[in-house]
Scaffold this motif. Sequence first.
Motif, mmCIF file in Angstrom:
data_model
loop_
_atom_site.group_PDB
_atom_site.id
_atom_site.type_symbol
_atom_site.label_atom_id
_atom_site.label_comp_id
_atom_site.label_asym_id
_atom_site.label_seq_id
_atom_site.Cartn_x
_atom_site.Cartn_y
_atom_site.Cartn_z
ATOM 1 N N MET A 80 0.715 -1.370 0.073
ATOM 2 C CA MET A 80 0.081 0.057 0.069
ATOM 3 C C MET A 80 1.085 1.187 -0.014
ATOM 4 S SD MET A 80 -3.007 0.282 -0.301
ATOM 5 C CE MET A 80 -3.916 1.823 -0.815
ATOM 6 N N LYS A 81 1.856 1.247 0.543
ATOM 7 C CA LYS A 81 2.984 2.310 0.735
ATOM 8 C C LYS A 81 3.546 2.949 -0.782
ATOM 9 C CE LYS A 81 6.178 1.316 3.858
ATOM 10 N NZ LYS A 81 6.890 0.955 4.797
ATOM 11 N N ASP A 82 3.714 1.956 -1.454
ATOM 12 C CA ASP A 82 4.021 2.183 -2.746
ATOM 13 C C ASP A 82 2.869 2.799 -3.686
ATOM 14 O OD1 ASP A 82 6.471 1.182 -2.321
ATOM 15 O OD2 ASP A 82 6.162 -0.861 -2.851
ATOM 16 N N ILE A 83 1.730 2.034 -3.393
ATOM 17 C CA ILE A 83 0.654 2.837 -4.363
ATOM 18 C C ILE A 83 0.270 4.036 -3.664
ATOM 19 C CG2 ILE A 83 -1.851 2.655 -4.622
ATOM 20 C CD1 ILE A 83 -1.342 -0.758 -4.450
ATOM 21 N N VAL A 84 0.391 4.239 -2.533
ATOM 22 C CA VAL A 84 -0.079 5.797 -1.981
ATOM 23 C C VAL A 84 1.235 6.803 -2.444
ATOM 24 C CG1 VAL A 84 -0.223 7.239 0.120
ATOM 25 C CG2 VAL A 84 -0.974 4.752 0.045
ATOM 26 N N ALA A 85 2.400 6.142 -2.484
ATOM 27 C CA ALA A 85 3.566 7.029 -3.073
ATOM 28 C C ALA A 85 3.415 7.264 -4.577
ATOM 29 C CB ALA A 85 4.860 6.165 -2.774
ATOM 30 N N LEU A 86 2.760 6.306 -5.410
ATOM 31 C CA LEU A 86 2.581 6.621 -6.890
ATOM 32 C C LEU A 86 1.562 7.562 -7.127
ATOM 33 C CD1 LEU A 86 2.983 5.550 -9.909
ATOM 34 C CD2 LEU A 86 0.768 4.441 -9.219
ATOM 35 N N GLY A 111 -0.398 20.618 6.267
ATOM 36 C CA GLY A 111 -0.131 19.604 7.267
ATOM 37 C C GLY A 111 -1.373 18.561 7.245
ATOM 38 N N GLY A 112 -2.051 18.667 6.240
ATOM 39 C CA GLY A 112 -3.299 17.826 5.991
ATOM 40 C C GLY A 112 -4.340 18.071 6.839
ATOM 41 N N ILE A 113 -5.507 17.176 6.671
ATOM 42 C CA ILE A 113 -6.768 17.144 7.597
ATOM 43 C C ILE A 113 -7.300 15.586 7.264
ATOM 44 C CG2 ILE A 113 -8.166 18.126 5.692
ATOM 45 C CD1 ILE A 113 -9.898 19.182 8.045
ATOM 46 N N ASN A 114 -7.183 15.175 8.670
ATOM 47 C CA ASN A 114 -7.707 13.693 8.756
ATOM 48 C C ASN A 114 -8.772 13.240 8.232
ATOM 49 O OD1 ASN A 114 -8.443 11.206 9.867
ATOM 50 N ND2 ASN A 114 -6.759 11.477 11.296
ATOM 51 N N GLY A 115 -8.710 12.428 6.930
ATOM 52 C CA GLY A 115 -10.039 11.760 6.562
ATOM 53 C C GLY A 115 -10.504 12.439 5.302
ATOM 54 N N PHE A 165 -8.288 -5.542 -0.699
ATOM 55 C CA PHE A 165 -7.330 -4.583 -0.720
ATOM 56 C C PHE A 165 -5.915 -4.792 0.009
ATOM 57 C CE2 PHE A 165 -11.252 -2.136 -1.071
ATOM 58 C CZ PHE A 165 -11.134 -1.485 -1.908
ATOM 59 N N PRO A 166 -5.120 -4.540 -0.511
ATOM 60 C CA PRO A 166 -3.755 -4.823 0.192
ATOM 61 C C PRO A 166 -3.834 -4.771 1.777
ATOM 62 C CG PRO A 166 -3.172 -3.238 -1.698
ATOM 63 C CD PRO A 166 -4.722 -3.561 -1.422
ATOM 64 N N PHE A 167 -4.710 -3.977 2.263
ATOM 65 C CA PHE A 167 -4.835 -3.575 3.706
ATOM 66 C C PHE A 167 -5.669 -4.438 4.279
ATOM 67 C CE2 PHE A 167 -6.792 0.124 1.434
ATOM 68 C CZ PHE A 167 -8.016 -0.269 1.856
ATOM 69 N N THR A 168 -6.649 -4.996 3.360
ATOM 70 C CA THR A 168 -7.673 -5.976 4.131
ATOM 71 C C THR A 168 -7.117 -7.432 3.913
ATOM 72 O OG1 THR A 168 -9.039 -6.034 1.999
ATOM 73 C CG2 THR A 168 -9.518 -4.285 3.725
ATOM 74 N N SER A 169 -6.055 -7.670 2.984
ATOM 75 C CA SER A 169 -5.763 -9.166 2.687
ATOM 76 C C SER A 169 -5.239 -9.808 3.890
ATOM 77 C CB SER A 169 -4.676 -8.932 1.551
ATOM 78 O OG SER A 169 -4.225 -10.167 1.173
ATOM 79 N N PRO A 170 -5.445 -11.183 4.055
ATOM 80 C CA PRO A 170 -6.460 -11.807 3.092
ATOM 81 C C PRO A 170 -8.050 -11.684 3.120
ATOM 82 C CG PRO A 170 -5.867 -13.161 4.950
ATOM 83 C CD PRO A 170 -5.218 -11.857 5.308
ATOM 84 N N GLY A 171 -8.301 -10.819 3.893
ATOM 85 C CA GLY A 171 -9.726 -10.285 3.939
ATOM 86 C C GLY A 171 -10.157 -9.378 2.642
ATOM 87 N N VAL A 208 -15.528 7.677 12.981
ATOM 88 C CA VAL A 208 -14.659 7.810 14.095
ATOM 89 C C VAL A 208 -13.054 7.632 13.804
ATOM 90 C CG1 VAL A 208 -14.002 6.445 16.423
ATOM 91 C CG2 VAL A 208 -16.570 6.731 15.358
ATOM 92 N N ASN A 209 -12.907 6.954 13.142
ATOM 93 C CA ASN A 209 -11.451 6.736 12.650
ATOM 94 C C ASN A 209 -11.086 6.524 11.216
ATOM 95 O OD1 ASN A 209 -8.556 6.161 12.821
ATOM 96 N ND2 ASN A 209 -8.910 4.391 14.379
ATOM 97 N N PRO A 210 -10.848 7.505 10.383
ATOM 98 C CA PRO A 210 -10.652 7.337 9.185
ATOM 99 C C PRO A 210 -9.462 6.471 8.808
ATOM 100 C CG PRO A 210 -11.040 9.684 9.740
ATOM 101 C CD PRO A 210 -10.979 9.042 10.987
ATOM 102 N N ARG A 211 -9.268 5.613 7.935
ATOM 103 C CA ARG A 211 -8.188 4.672 7.830
ATOM 104 C C ARG A 211 -8.005 4.172 6.425
ATOM 105 N NH1 ARG A 211 -6.031 2.082 12.530
ATOM 106 N NH2 ARG A 211 -5.511 3.767 13.639
ATOM 107 N N ASN A 212 -6.738 3.704 6.065
ATOM 108 C CA ASN A 212 -6.595 3.089 4.764
ATOM 109 C C ASN A 212 -6.809 3.877 3.679
ATOM 110 O OD1 ASN A 212 -5.755 0.863 6.150
ATOM 111 N ND2 ASN A 212 -8.129 0.192 6.314
#
Length: 514
Positions: free
Chosen positions: A18-24, A39-43, A330-336, A255-259
């Motif tokens: 996922m890091k490579d995909i985000v970087a691309l 500095g961004g804003i969460n979510g 998704f790479p971050f849910t795999s194997p789910g 509550v918690n933006p992620r991924n």
Amino acid sequence: MSQSAPATIPNTPPVKDMKDIVALCKRRGFIFQASDIYGGINGFWDYGPLGTELKNNIRDLWWNAMVKCPPIGPDGNPVRIVGLDSAIIQNPEVWVASGHVGGFADPMTDCRETKKRYRADHLVVFIAKDGSLPWLAVQAGDDQLDLLAARIKKFAKGKAVTDYDATPFDKIALADIPNIVAPEASKAASLTEPKAFNLLFETHTGPIQSDDNKAYLRGETAQGIFINYKNIIDSSRVRVPFGIAQIGKAFRNEVNPRNFIFRSREFEQMEMEWFCHPDDADMWFDFWMEERKKWWLSIGVGGDDIIFRKHEADELVFYSKKTFDVEYRFPFTSPGFGELEGIAYRTNYDLGQHEKFSKVKMEYMDPMDNTKRYVPHVIEPAAGLTRGVLAVLCEAYTIDPNRPAGMYMNFHPNVAPIKAAILPLTEKDGQPEIAQKLYMDLRQDFMVELDVKQNIGKRYARQDEIGTPFCFTVDTETATDNCVTVRHRNTMKQERVAISNVKTYLRENMAKMA
RNA sequence: GCGGGUGUAGCUUAGUGGUAAAGCUCCAGCCUUCCAAGCUGGCUAUGAGGGUUCGAUUCCCUUCACCCGCUCCA
């Protein structure tokens, strides 16, 4: 450039990181952190030039498959679906009727000791009839008395279940909360005061803020459809069964933006509400399930990384009789897997709620038989556009150690942000002029790019990295034979095509996977 | 919201209580070449705020963002 192409084990596909995909995405202008320079804003996320093209392509393909060119129904005729673009802010009663104001605002309580979080309305507190402490909290459910018995053994030896009275946690006075032992805690006084978790964004209409003008940003596009159902019936000569489709932004205070963009607070949905007779609902549910499968495959999301899964009875939200999920690994849910789309049989719950709250009749009168009146039932294929973008990005990301960047984006041509690049081999001999002419012609019909700088290898590499399926190269022979070289992204194979045929060539190759 | 981790250029990394280094990318030029060639030059960074200090990118505090786990997820 990726420096971290993982070592490949024979017969095992390399793992997408996922890091490579985000970087691309950042490097090439697909997706940026919103408010990056602050500095961004969460979510929240911004779509750059290529991300916007990609998202628009997916959006347009959905609209095309739903509204402009909807599928052929069981009777052999195309089904009827009309479009809608409703306001993001509606009368706040809409969200009371839909259940979002109640359901999205569950008070939660945290256990300081175990770090667990509980919905306040899911906890039952048992208070000893003789007034002794502590009070024992357990999660509500069929087994709550068994849970209580276990806790009594630990904290009040000798007492029995019948020595206690049950009180819902949300009815306990704040001052009494310290008397309670949390469900998995070892001592009392670990539960915090319940905090409201309101997942709807609040705002105010008009410049002066007060409770009187509170409003909500929509938590889903679907409610805009339900509240316009009657307007559309009355104005658009549609007859049940028919659908109303809408694409647009929706907002949830997660509550918690992620991924990355998977769970964000501002996102985009593609929803269609299919109104039908209750007797036909099961048939239409199966129909849309199949249609939606086909659509995801048509934009290149297929293979082992996508599953189509029916919800078990205990997963269903209360208004739904059946739900079917389209999920991607998704790479971050795999194997789910993570949800891309939910196809829900929502019964006539939503129209019924709005009928109740607005006092406007939602009954449909069968045009063939005036004695038949009913509130239509709804099948809802509700897809996440921004989640679709993420799935397409993840699916397209292809590790290839033989390429300069170590990867390329294997977009289906119909979603690729740039369909073709026009490249003069060198910057002399009139090649740029021929390329420019071809570019001016192609850009009328396709998103294409003209690139004359640097050597040809660098330019091919750059196009691979952003997933451009075709490159047309003008070379020294073009001036005499009026042909260009087509270079294919995936195979790197080349073939010769007449300039006059380039447009036809592109059109024919757009529909098929490279 | 809790716990852990991470923040140096567009990317990948180096380094230091005292002028912040490199490779790649990118831009300009040369070259004119079918897969990131070569040469020359150039732009760009210590997430933000505060504190300690003569001096902080480095030490301390706060904050923000991202990642992982928990929680949550109509």
